[in-house]
Enzyme design. Structure first.
Site, mmCIF file in Angstrom:
data_model
loop_
_atom_site.group_PDB
_atom_site.id
_atom_site.type_symbol
_atom_site.label_atom_id
_atom_site.label_comp_id
_atom_site.label_asym_id
_atom_site.label_seq_id
_atom_site.Cartn_x
_atom_site.Cartn_y
_atom_site.Cartn_z
ATOM 1 N N HIS B 254 0.707 -1.181 -0.152
ATOM 2 C CA HIS B 254 -0.178 -0.030 0.076
ATOM 3 C C HIS B 254 0.757 1.218 -0.128
ATOM 4 O O HIS B 254 0.704 2.213 -0.909
ATOM 5 C CB HIS B 254 -1.033 -0.008 1.334
ATOM 6 C CG HIS B 254 -1.867 1.088 1.526
ATOM 7 N ND1 HIS B 254 -3.227 1.142 0.823
ATOM 8 C CD2 HIS B 254 -1.561 2.302 1.689
ATOM 9 C CE1 HIS B 254 -3.624 2.360 1.100
ATOM 10 N NE2 HIS B 254 -2.737 3.018 1.777
ATOM 11 N N GLU B 255 1.698 1.365 0.806
ATOM 12 C CA GLU B 255 2.697 2.556 1.009
ATOM 13 C C GLU B 255 3.530 2.624 -0.287
ATOM 14 O O GLU B 255 3.920 3.867 -0.669
ATOM 15 C CB GLU B 255 3.524 2.493 2.145
ATOM 16 C CG GLU B 255 2.639 2.373 3.662
ATOM 17 C CD GLU B 255 1.633 3.354 3.656
ATOM 18 O OE1 GLU B 255 1.757 4.691 2.849
ATOM 19 O OE2 GLU B 255 0.455 3.306 4.019
ATOM 20 N N HIS B 258 1.671 4.467 -2.686
ATOM 21 C CA HIS B 258 1.888 6.170 -2.827
ATOM 22 C C HIS B 258 3.106 6.451 -2.903
ATOM 23 O O HIS B 258 3.171 7.593 -3.876
ATOM 24 C CB HIS B 258 1.551 6.276 -1.408
ATOM 25 C CG HIS B 258 0.347 6.313 -0.670
ATOM 26 N ND1 HIS B 258 -0.835 6.929 -1.229
ATOM 27 C CD2 HIS B 258 -0.398 5.384 0.284
ATOM 28 C CE1 HIS B 258 -2.072 6.784 -0.525
ATOM 29 N NE2 HIS B 258 -1.573 5.790 0.234
#
Lengths: 489, 489
Positions: B254-255, B258
């Protein structure tokens, strides 16, 4: 709000921003991904430009005129603020920014030139740094001595003439001690396996043994050991060499000395001009007394010997006395940072004379290598074999630090004074050091010196701690006694 | 120099300083010694005050009036700068600083209240945060809808009414999918030993597999996973739970989503308004498509299953299909961040309705726990057992993030659109994913979306990438197909 309060509020914000800049520097040496350098340079430049604007803000002049300090602390705060403001005012903004840009570039070029053993590749940028620093010295000196003007940045109120007298007094003692010791059989060095991770564990143990507070700091690895930050966030770095554990051990204790000074300053001075070490010389006195007079003492190395055996097993020497001799042995060497206590200041004298000549315009950058090598041969009795062992060994000049080197020797002299006074006050210190307990010494230093931060000027800081003005005699006496005993001179 | 160039130079410095503030935030969560918090608060406040002064600097207004942009890029840069300037102008400085101080205090009180299961201890400060944010919303809205004014900070040009329509369209599908799946036998979960250090090694492997560039970033552990920074220095954190490796694995992916968005923006936009992700919703579309549509796909989990067995041995499931089912299994649960793909948006709807009521003045802080618990029972069919599983679970409101939650669902909807378009363009994507190769997908995302940064507004950014305006239909179709297949509905 009084003018004094307004000024202190403004200054506090400026100092907080300066701490941020310092922390970015720490990050750059420890954590920053290598591809981030270009962006980081812009971030640092933006922050420096904010800091410069604040340091020359016209409101500071008004507040300084109107402020009416009450008491010693307020008077000292204003003295620091006025000093810093007047200095910033004298240097044109375009010169300050040219210096920042050029030294940032020069540092990289120095590292490359040192790796390539290629002084010629470094000479043009060093020439530019020197030119800009001389220009800055002229702006600061306003007709006075150029070198003194630069020195004043690192050691307020100190003059080159004072340093010259100090070096003249030290030199004959150091030279004769060295000659006598080097005639004796060399003590045995260490041998063994010195795992890097275990060295870092030992480094943490040593940092704590000397009173470093990990709740307000941290210990990481970096290419160069350093201490960074003031107040509640003072971080140190060290390095490991699997063949030479002394590198890690004594770098760590040295940086812990710097860091404890910052950590131990009165919390009432947090983020104020008094809330930082008062000068480079006084700072170095703390790192040196931790490293040498305490860390290389017979009593402490006796305890350290046991730790070394616990961590690393067979280390090649088998008695406390042989370990003490290994820690303190004199050797011929090119490198300042690896020099023993006797020869260290001789390395500084060489740099002091050469940089004074450069700032005076009497020595050009192109003549520097020959001048260095001639002087080294005269002072140390053997020839420099390559630039990285000669005038390319130190980063200082590349980043414009002319006038900085002598503060190392000043720190040694101050450490000598503090150590003599400490021993007078704490007569059974060796009993504690022999168990790895440095508290009687570090508490004395905290109480007599560290807690006061920038309250007094550097010389008065030492005088207050020792009870008399500093002189080189205690250092000479200490070195003579220590090495005469060790080498049976 | 033209007004445009002057404005861009000034903005570049401001953005560099904002990066510094972001890096301080990273340091605080990863490296800062715990005793440094008080000093750090002053450092951050000083930097924020510099940033606020720059964001409201009257010269910006002059430059904006005079600047004549040439081309799409310059026009977009000015649009961002004008937006940010006008927003900063509307909020009185004392309100901005009261918000900064109060939310900083509130975050600590929230963490303590959550640990103590004591909402009453948190209520007064949350009430103060809400009061200040409503005041800010009034300043920003200038007669318009308060919630829309706050939402606009996170998702420019998005309105609550649009979000309401989106949620109304999603809800029946999600509710019926969940009902059908939960009637089926639950897939088996993992069991085994999941060493934290090995999880971090796997996390590094996964980060690189998804294209995260460690030369311009780094991966550390922190209490909460996050991504921080833009341009050449984009850092991520993750966490490990020795009983549940999915926490580390999917937080990391997920990170990475980003971070790759930030790393992949056109370098020509570095330190300019276009050089960052355009909105929270678009940002979340990247983290979500990396995590879910790619990372939780049957093809990719097939490859991941092999990695898991290599790293951890027996993990309690013995086939790729069983592992895929374990990764994607639906479960009753209280916690938004642990929710499966079907139920996640139901958690957001609950928060969206409650925070709209709070901002409208229709729900008081003291009535929040009861309102939360009633709504949760209605939406999820079981009772909240303690505040940390209820309205104290998320940090957002404590730090004033009202209007932020719906961008998570918007991100999911955008990810659904992007995924449908990606599958149309890259028909053999699963062949690559099945070998752990995400490049065909991540290159597509980079080229269609990430590289453009803030060039277009959020909605147009998605439209440009997909070839048509976003709608919730692709997400509904994707979820229906995936979970009907998995649960044999």
């Amino acid at each position: 709000m009084t003018a004094y309060d307004a000024l202190m509020g403004f200054t506090r914000e400026t100092m907080a921003l300066a701490q941020v800049a310092g922390r970015l520097g720490w990050d750059q040496e420890t954590m920053m991904p290598r591809g981030a350098a270009e962006q980081r340079a812009e971030e640092m430049a933006a922050l420096e430009s904010v800091l410069h604007a604040r340091r020359t803000d016209p409101r500071v002049a008004e507040w300084l005129t109107e402020a009416e300090p009450i008491g010693d602390v307020a008077t000292a705060q204003l003295r620091h603020i006025r000093r810093s403001f007047e200095r910033a005012q004298k240097v044109p903004a375009d010169l300050a920014s040219a210096l920042a840009r050029t030294t940032s570039r020069a540092q990289g070029q120095w590292a490359q030139a040192r790796a390539d053993e290629d002084f010629a590749a470094f000479a043009p940028v060093l020439d530019e740094v020197l030119r800009l620093r001389r220009q800055e010295a002229q702006a600061l000196a306003q007709g006075g001595d150029l070198y003194d003007a630069l020195l004043d940045d690192y050691e307020p109120e100190c003059k080159a003439a004072d340093l010259q007298a100090m070096f003249d007094a030290l030199r004959p003692h150091l030279v004769s001690l060295r000659a006598a010791a080097l005639e004796k059989p060399a003590p045995q060095g260490l041998s063994g396996q010195f795992d890097a991770a275990q060295q870092m564990q030992l480094a943490t143990l040593l940092a704590q043994a000397f009173g470093y507070d990990l709740d307000n700091g941290r210990l990481d690895k970096a290419v160069h050991p350093f201490s960074s930050g003031s107040g509640l966030d003072v971080r140190i770095t060290t390095r490991t060499d699997e063949r030479d554990p002394f590198n890690c051990i004594y770098s760590t204790i040295h940086e812990v000395g710097h860091a404890c000074y910052e950590q131990n300053i009165d919390r009432a001075y947090l983020l104020s001009p008094l809330g930082q070490g008062v000068s480079m010389g006084v700072h170095e006195s703390q790192s040196r007394i931790y490293e040498n007079q305490l860390g290389r003492s017979r009593a402490f190395t006796g305890w350290l010997f046991g730790q070394m055996r616990d961590y690393f097993g067979d280390i090649g020497v088998s008695t406390e006395e042989a370990f003490y001799a290994a820690v303190n042995r004199l050797q011929n060497g090119f490198i300042r940072t690896e020099a023993d206590e006797v020869q260290y200041n001789l390395h500084i004298m060489l740099r002091f004379d050469l940089e004074r000549a450069m700032i005076a315009g009497d020595l050009s950058v192109s003549d520097l290598p020959a001048a260095w090598n001639d002087r080294f041969a005269a002072d140390f009795g053997f020839q420099v074999d390559k630039p990285s062992n000669g005038c390319l060994q130190d980063v200082h000049w590349s980043v414009g630090l002319f006038g900085y080197f002598p503060t190392y020797s000043l720190g040694n002299v101050y450490a000598g004074c503090l150590h003599a006074a400490l021993r007078k006050d704490v007569t059974n210190l060796d009993d504690a050091l022999a168990t790895g307990n440095t508290l009687p010494a570090t508490d004395w230093l905290k109480d007599k010196l560290q807690t006061h931060g920038g309250l007094r000027n550097p010389q008065d800081t030492i005088t207050h701690a020792c009870g008399h003005p500093p002189s080189e005699k205690p250092l000479v006496d200490y070195l003579t006694a220590k090495f005469s005993d060790l080498y049976q001179l």
